[in-house]
Design an enzyme around this catalytic site. Sequence first.
Site, PDB file in Angstrom:
ATOM      1  N   ASP A  92      36.594  17.588  14.015  1.00 23.96           N
ATOM      2  CA  ASP A  92      36.728  17.332  12.584  1.00 23.96           C
ATOM      3  C   ASP A  92      35.710  18.085  11.738  1.00 23.96           C
ATOM      4  O   ASP A  92      35.771  18.047  10.507  1.00 23.96           O
ATOM      5  CB  ASP A  92      36.629  15.818  12.302  1.00 23.96           C
ATOM      6  CG  ASP A  92      35.394  15.183  12.958  1.00 23.96           C
ATOM      7  OD1 ASP A  92      34.316  15.823  12.966  1.00 23.96           O
ATOM      8  OD2 ASP A  92      35.510  14.041  13.453  1.00 23.96           O
ATOM      9  N   CYS A 103      52.061  33.736  11.005  1.00 23.11           N
ATOM     10  CA  CYS A 103      50.728  34.353  11.109  1.00 23.11           C
ATOM     11  C   CYS A 103      50.546  35.391  10.000  1.00 23.11           C
ATOM     12  O   CYS A 103      51.463  36.151   9.689  1.00 23.11           O
ATOM     13  CB  CYS A 103      50.608  35.017  12.484  1.00 23.11           C
ATOM     14  SG  CYS A 103      49.215  36.143  12.663  1.00 23.11           S
ATOM     15  N   HIS A 113      35.173  21.468  21.760  1.00 24.64           N
ATOM     16  CA  HIS A 113      36.638  21.575  21.709  1.00 24.64           C
ATOM     17  C   HIS A 113      37.135  22.299  20.460  1.00 24.64           C
ATOM     18  O   HIS A 113      38.308  22.207  20.116  1.00 24.64           O
ATOM     19  CB  HIS A 113      37.264  20.177  21.812  1.00 24.64           C
ATOM     20  CG  HIS A 113      36.965  19.512  23.119  1.00 24.64           C
ATOM     21  ND1 HIS A 113      36.936  18.151  23.289  1.00 24.64           N
ATOM     22  CD2 HIS A 113      36.660  20.037  24.328  1.00 24.64           C
ATOM     23  CE1 HIS A 113      36.637  17.870  24.543  1.00 24.64           C
ATOM     24  NE2 HIS A 113      36.456  18.995  25.190  1.00 24.64           N
ATOM     25  N   VAL A 155      28.241   2.418  16.820  1.00 20.27           N
ATOM     26  CA  VAL A 155      27.329   3.560  16.811  1.00 20.27           C
ATOM     27  C   VAL A 155      26.513   3.616  15.513  1.00 20.27           C
ATOM     28  O   VAL A 155      25.307   3.874  15.548  1.00 20.27           O
ATOM     29  CB  VAL A 155      28.130   4.867  17.026  1.00 20.27           C
ATOM     30  CG1 VAL A 155      27.234   6.078  16.900  1.00 20.27           C
ATOM     31  CG2 VAL A 155      28.793   4.839  18.400  1.00 20.27           C
TER      32      VAL A 155
HETATM   33 ZN   LIG Z   1      49.759  36.806  14.852  1.00 20.90          ZN
END
Ligand SMILES: [Zn+2]
Length: 325
Positions: A149, A227, A164, A312
């Site tokens: 996040d 893309c 990650h 926590v």
């Molecule tokens: Zn691409």
Amino acid sequence: MVRKRIPDHDFRNIMRGMFDPLAAQAHHSALRSISRVVEETTAPMEEGAALEGVVKLLEAGSVLAVTGAGVSTDSGIPDYRSPRGSLNQGRPMTYQEFRFDPVASHRYWARSFVGWRVMADAQPNRTHYALVELERAGLLTGMVTQNVDGLHRRAGSENLVALHGDLATIVCLQCGHREARELLDARLDHLNPGYFDSIALDPAAVNPDGDVTLDDHHVQRFTMAGCARCGSVLLKPDVVYFGEPVPSIRKTRVAQLLDGADAVVVAGSSLAVMSGYRIVIEAQRAGKPVAVINGGPGRADHRVDILWRTRVGPAFDQILDALDL
Ligand SMILES: [Zn+2]
């Protein structure tokens, strides 16, 4: 290890799209990992003793902090494995679905277009800021987070490995082009005018990876953008999904951080995922003490030196008080 049954409506689509037996195997292994349930194995320590133990480790001034979803729940981002966790509403995508299942991938992006706005609005909470204070006081040698996040980064942590990855970047699986999520979001917004406002969203239904549950008719009327470089719709958040390895450069950085630390403090993670659990194993192999501060049972509970079962946020308030920070 117990495994729970998880919703898997996409099974036929996946099998149709996945001709590569290695990919199918990786996908199934990812599903096994997702469905792992961490059971209670060990009685936690008495609270005062646990606090004292963690404070002693920090006072020595060379701690590697490892954080998970439990650190971000106070920012309104649910975790996966707690009783109210989002695994009960659905499961995260696997890498293989992004790569081979266009139906699942389209559904993800429709849902994520909505869910990401909630993630983008989330603010760091007192635990993120407490960890910044500990770092500035010279008590942490670094941090490894399993969260995607970006909240540690936004709070101001500096020596940080996002194990990650981070939802704020996307990657094209066709040509490798990376770009900021905002740029894709602007294209999606242009292609789907009024889409977000047409959906009554429950913020509590957003998964830690920015995914939400959406009805099929919303999914079907969503238009995906391509893309920016090659036009492919094979896009994925630049996040390590189940079924995908952690990039080796990050593993190397984690090993370096661990080498430079004398102890490990885990906060807000059940360590159900191997990439986090491995840090504890490696620390103990090197003779370094490990503390866990977490609200529920964890995979490493039986082997750690300090086990503090608590929320926590309040725990870090107490830690800062004890350290006069
Ligand atoms: Zn691409």
